[in-house]
Design an enzyme around this catalytic site. Structure first.
Site, PDB file in Angstrom:
ATOM      1  N   LYS A 113     -25.321 -50.195  20.749  1.00  0.00           N
ATOM      2  CA  LYS A 113     -25.266 -50.284  21.813  1.00  0.00           C
ATOM      3  C   LYS A 113     -23.725 -49.983  22.032  1.00  0.00           C
ATOM      4  CE  LYS A 113     -29.731 -49.469  24.640  1.00  0.00           C
ATOM      5  NZ  LYS A 113     -30.437 -49.708  25.154  1.00  0.00           N
ATOM      6  N   LYS A 215     -32.885 -41.787  17.725  1.00  0.00           N
ATOM      7  CA  LYS A 215     -34.171 -41.716  18.517  1.00  0.00           C
ATOM      8  C   LYS A 215     -34.043 -40.903  19.982  1.00  0.00           C
ATOM      9  CE  LYS A 215     -33.574 -45.912  21.716  1.00  0.00           C
ATOM     10  NZ  LYS A 215     -34.774 -46.861  22.210  1.00  0.00           N
ATOM     11  N   LYS A 218     -33.136 -42.579  26.845  1.00  0.00           N
ATOM     12  CA  LYS A 218     -32.339 -41.768  28.184  1.00  0.00           C
ATOM     13  C   LYS A 218     -31.364 -41.637  28.122  1.00  0.00           C
ATOM     14  CE  LYS A 218     -35.667 -45.274  30.447  1.00  0.00           C
ATOM     15  NZ  LYS A 218     -35.434 -46.524  30.587  1.00  0.00           N
TER      16      LYS A 218
HETATM   17  P1  ADP Z   1     -34.756 -46.886  26.321  1.00  0.00           P
HETATM   18  O1  ADP Z   1     -34.639 -46.853  24.877  1.00  0.00           O
HETATM   19  O2  ADP Z   1     -35.178 -44.926  26.248  1.00  0.00           O
HETATM   20  O3  ADP Z   1     -33.783 -46.748  27.038  1.00  0.00           O
HETATM   21  P2  ADP Z   1     -35.831 -48.378  26.875  1.00  0.00           P
HETATM   22  O4  ADP Z   1     -35.053 -49.418  26.643  1.00  0.00           O
HETATM   23  O5  ADP Z   1     -36.136 -48.682  28.521  1.00  0.00           O
HETATM   24  O6  ADP Z   1     -36.016 -46.729  26.629  1.00  0.00           O
HETATM   25  O7  ADP Z   1     -37.481 -48.687  26.443  1.00  0.00           O
HETATM   26  C1  ADP Z   1     -38.761 -48.913  26.912  1.00  0.00           C
HETATM   27  C2  ADP Z   1     -39.978 -49.083  26.214  1.00  0.00           C
HETATM   28  O8  ADP Z   1     -39.955 -48.076  25.512  1.00  0.00           O
HETATM   29  C3  ADP Z   1     -39.586 -49.827  25.642  1.00  0.00           C
HETATM   30  O9  ADP Z   1     -41.201 -50.211  24.415  1.00  0.00           O
HETATM   31  C4  ADP Z   1     -39.193 -49.013  23.828  1.00  0.00           C
HETATM   32  O10 ADP Z   1     -39.988 -49.562  22.820  1.00  0.00           O
HETATM   33  C5  ADP Z   1     -40.444 -47.678  24.028  1.00  0.00           C
HETATM   34  N1  ADP Z   1     -39.172 -46.630  23.238  1.00  0.00           N
HETATM   35  C6  ADP Z   1     -37.877 -46.179  23.776  1.00  0.00           C
HETATM   36  N2  ADP Z   1     -37.395 -45.178  23.794  1.00  0.00           N
HETATM   37  C7  ADP Z   1     -38.628 -44.691  22.715  1.00  0.00           C
HETATM   38  C8  ADP Z   1     -38.850 -43.776  21.818  1.00  0.00           C
HETATM   39  N3  ADP Z   1     -37.941 -43.039  21.368  1.00  0.00           N
HETATM   40  N4  ADP Z   1     -39.467 -43.772  20.507  1.00  0.00           N
HETATM   41  C9  ADP Z   1     -40.434 -44.218  21.096  1.00  0.00           C
HETATM   42  N5  ADP Z   1     -40.648 -45.310  21.855  1.00  0.00           N
HETATM   43  C10 ADP Z   1     -39.635 -45.685  22.346  1.00  0.00           C
HETATM   44 NA    NA Z   2     -35.065 -49.149  24.100  1.00  0.00          NA
END
Ligand code: ADP
Ligand code: NA
Length: 350
Positions: A113, A215, A218
Site C-alpha cells: 500500500k 487480489k 476496492k
Molecule cells: P479491501 O482489501 O478491498 O480494501 P478491506 O481491507 O476492507 O477490503 O477488507 C475487508 C475484508 O474483506 C477483510 O476480511 C479482507 O480479508 C476481505 N477481503 C478483501 N479483499 C478480499 C479478496 N480479494 N478475497 C478475499 N477476501 C478479501
Molecule cells: Na484488505
C-alpha cells in the site's frame, strides 16, 4: 479458557466487492448461529491511506447496510463503527509501545500500500496492524473471520498479545485478571487470548477478474476487475463474460488448475457461491469450455447476490434507521470495551 467471541471489521472505503463478501461478510453471517459476534465498520482505518473522504457517513452506512442485507442480526450480535468507541484508539497506543519496529517492517500489506515512496506513507498506515490488534483484543475476541490477505496481521496480533501477557505477567497475576491457557505446549498466564484466524473455504482470496495474480480489491483502478455488491445483473454478466481466461477448457481434476490462476479463480468463485468444493465444480464442468461455464457462473452469481443488492438499496433509502442501529451497537460495544480498558489501565498502573 477464554469464551469464544468473534470479531471482524470492514473499511468504509469504496464499493464492497465479491472478495469482501466471500472472504469476510458471508462468514460473519454463518458464525452468528453458534457464537457471540461483534462486527465493526473500521472508519479509523479508512484514514490510513487517505485523510479526506468525500462522504464518510454515506460510506459507513453502506457497509452497515451490506452487513444487515447479508443477514447479520444487529440485535443478537453487535454492529457498530470504530470511531464511536474510543477505547480502540486507547488500546492501540499501548500496543504501539508493545509492538517492535522489526515486526512492523515485515508487514507485506504496508509495503504494497505504501508503494515506492515509503517516506511519504502515513505513520497511521504503518501502525494499521497495531490498531487492528486493538480492535480485536479490546473485546478479548478469540476468532477472526477474514480473507487470506489478513493472515499476517493476525499473526502480529498474536505476537502483541503474547508480549503483553509476558511483559505484564506479574501485574496481571497480582490484579487477578489473568487466566491459564496453553500456547503450543506451554502453560501461560494470559490476559489477552491467542486469536484464531478463520480463513477457509474454496475462495479464501478472490482474485481480480482482469489479472489472476492480483487480489480483487476496492482500490483497483479497473471496475472490470471486480464484481461490486451493488452491481446489477447486466454488469455482473458483462464482467464475467470479459473475465480473463486461458485458451483451454475446464480440467476434470484440481491438478489441471495448476499454473492457471484465472481458471482457478473462476472455479473457486463458483465453488464458494455454490457452497461446494472446487472438485465438485470440476466434476460437473470438467471438459467444458469457458463459453459454457461463464454463463452458468453469471446465473449463480446473480442468484446469490441480487437479493443482497436489493435489500442493501432498500436499507440505504432509510439512513435514519441505519444510524439508529449504529448508535445502539456502539453503546453496547463501548460498555464491553471499557471493561477491558479499566483492567488494562490497572495492569499498566495508569
Ligand atoms: P479491501 O482489501 O478491498 O480494501 P478491506 O481491507 O476492507 O477490503 O477488507 C475487508 C475484508 O474483506 C477483510 O476480511 C479482507 O480479508 C476481505 N477481503 C478483501 N479483499 C478480499 C479478496 N480479494 N478475497 C478475499 N477476501 C478479501
Ligand atoms: Na484488505
Amino acid at each position: 479458557e477464554f469464551k469464544p467471541l468473534v470479531f471482524s471489521g470492514v473499511q468504509p472505503t469504496g464499493n464492497l466487492h465479491l472478495g469482501n463478501y466471500l472472504g469476510a461478510i458471508r462468514k460473519f453471517v454463518a458464525l452468528q448461529a453458534n457464537n457471540d459476534c461483534i462486527y465493526c465498520v473500521v472508519d479509523m482505518h479508512a484514514l490510513t491511506a487517505q485523510l479526506v473522504h468525500e462522504d464518510m457517513p454515506g460510506q459507513i452506512r453502506s457497509i452497515t447496510a451490506a452487513f444487515l442485507a447479508a443477514g447479520i442480526d444487529p440485535e443478537k450480535h453487535i454492529v457498530f463503527n470504530q470511531s464511536a468507541v474510543p477505547q480502540h484508539a486507547e488500546l492501540a497506543w499501548i500496543f504501539n509501545c508493545v509492538a517492535r519496529i522489526g515486526w512492523m517492517n515485515r508487514m507485506t500489506q504496508f509495503k504494497d500500500k505504501a508503494g515506492k515512496d515509503r517516506e511519504q506513507a502515513s505513520l497511521g498506515l504503518y501502525a494499521y496492524p497495531s490498531l487492528m490488534a486493538a480492535d480485536i483484543l479490546v473485546y478479548r475476541a478469540t476468532h477472526v473471520p477474514v480473507g487470506d490477505d489478513q493472515k499476517q496481521h493476525l499473526e502480529l496480533t498474536r505476537d502483541i498479545a503474547m508480549k503483553f501477557n509476558m511483559d505484564y505477567m506479574e501485574h496481571i497475576r497480582r490484579a487477578g485478571y489473568g487466566i491459564d491457557i496453553t500456547v503450543g505446549d506451554e502453560p501461560v498466564h494470559a490476559y489477552f487470548p491467542m486469536v484464531e484466524p478463520l480463513i477457509d473455504g474454496p475462495a479464501p482470496r478472490v482474485m481480480s477478474l482482469r489479472d489472476g495474480t492480483k487480489k480483487m480489491s476496492k482500490s483497483d483502478a479497473s471496475d472490470l476487475s471486480r464484481i461490486n455488491l451493488l452491481d446489477d445483473e447486466e454488469n455482473i454478466s458483462k464482467k464475467i463474460r470479459k473475465a480473463k481466461t486461458d485458451p483451454d477448457g475446464l480440467p476434470s481434476e484440481i491438478a489441471g488448475l495448476a499454473g492457471r490462476p484465472e481458471a482457478d479463480n473462476l472455479v473457486g468463485i463458483y465453488a464458494a457461491l455454490a457452497d461446494k468444493s472446487k472438485a465438485d465444480v470440476l466434476a460437473a464442468f470438467g471438459g467444458q469450455q469457458f463459453s459454457v461455464f461463464k454463463p452458468a457462473l453469471v446465473d449463480l452469481a446473480v442468484h446469490v447476490l441480487s437479493p443482497i443488492t436489493g435489500e442493501m438499496r432498500r436499507l440505504m433509502a432509510d439512513p435514519g434507521h441505519i444510524d439508529t442501529v449504529l448508535r445502539d451497537g456502539s453503546a453496547r460495544a463501548r460498555a464491553r470495551a471499557e471493561v477491558t480498558m479499566k483492567q488494562v489501565r490497572d495492569i499498566i498502573g495508569f
